[in-house]
Design a protein around this motif. Structure first.
Motif: not given
Length: 163
Positions: A26-32, A91-99
């Motif tokens: 969650i912290a990494s997605v927020l930082l994004e 929240y989803l990690s950027p690497s798994v979005r869009g599927c």
């Protein structure tokens, strides 16, 4: 209970061992999006999942790809109306979005919410999270008023059909 498989992902109920990896995700997605991780504020519910979700009649789930935690989502009852919950920490990690994983996860959560007898779902987000704004609007969440979280500036509501 939300639990299942989607493509190569496993969705399962949160355990205490997920506290640190979920917080990091969650912290990494927020930082994004240049948003702060607030473990003593807006993100306290992730630090105290038992208190905010489990003990209140809500639930919290994680998404794994192999052994890696790549997503989170939960809900808990709120007093914004009769039989209402707030959807939180999706929240989803950027690497798994869009599927299609987010849509699958949301549908599973909505089914669980309805199964537990809730009817109204609230969700707060921030305009800077443009993908989230589009996602909720695409899934028939309607803009509303009454944002309660300082880093958020949008709130949406969806009423589920009666069962």
């Amino acid at each position: 209970m939300v639990k299942g498989e989607y493509l190569e992902f496993t969705i399962r109920p949160w355990t205490a061992g997920d506290r640190i990896p979920a917080g990091r995700l969650i912290a990494s997605v927020l930082l994004e999006y240049n948003l702060p991780w607030e473990p003593a504020g807006a993100d306290r519910d992730v630090v105290e999942v038992e208190r905010f979700y489990i003990e209140t009649g809500g639930g919290f789930w994680v998404v794994q790809q192999g052994e890696t935690l790549v997503g989170t989502a939960g809900f808990y009852p709120v007093s914004r109306g009769d039989r209402a919950v707030e959807l939180r920490k999706m929240y989803l990690s950027p690497s798994v979005r869009g599927c299609g994983l987010g849509t699958f996860l949301l549908q599973e959560l909505e089914a669980e919410i309805q199964k537990r007898g809730f009817q109204t779902i609230w969700v707060e987000t921030a305009s800077v999270l443009q993908e989230a704004v589009h996602f909720y609007e695409h899934h028939h969440y309607l803009p509303s008023t009454g944002v309660e979280t300082a880093r958020c500036d949008r709130i949406y509501c969806k009423t589920l059909p009666a069962t």
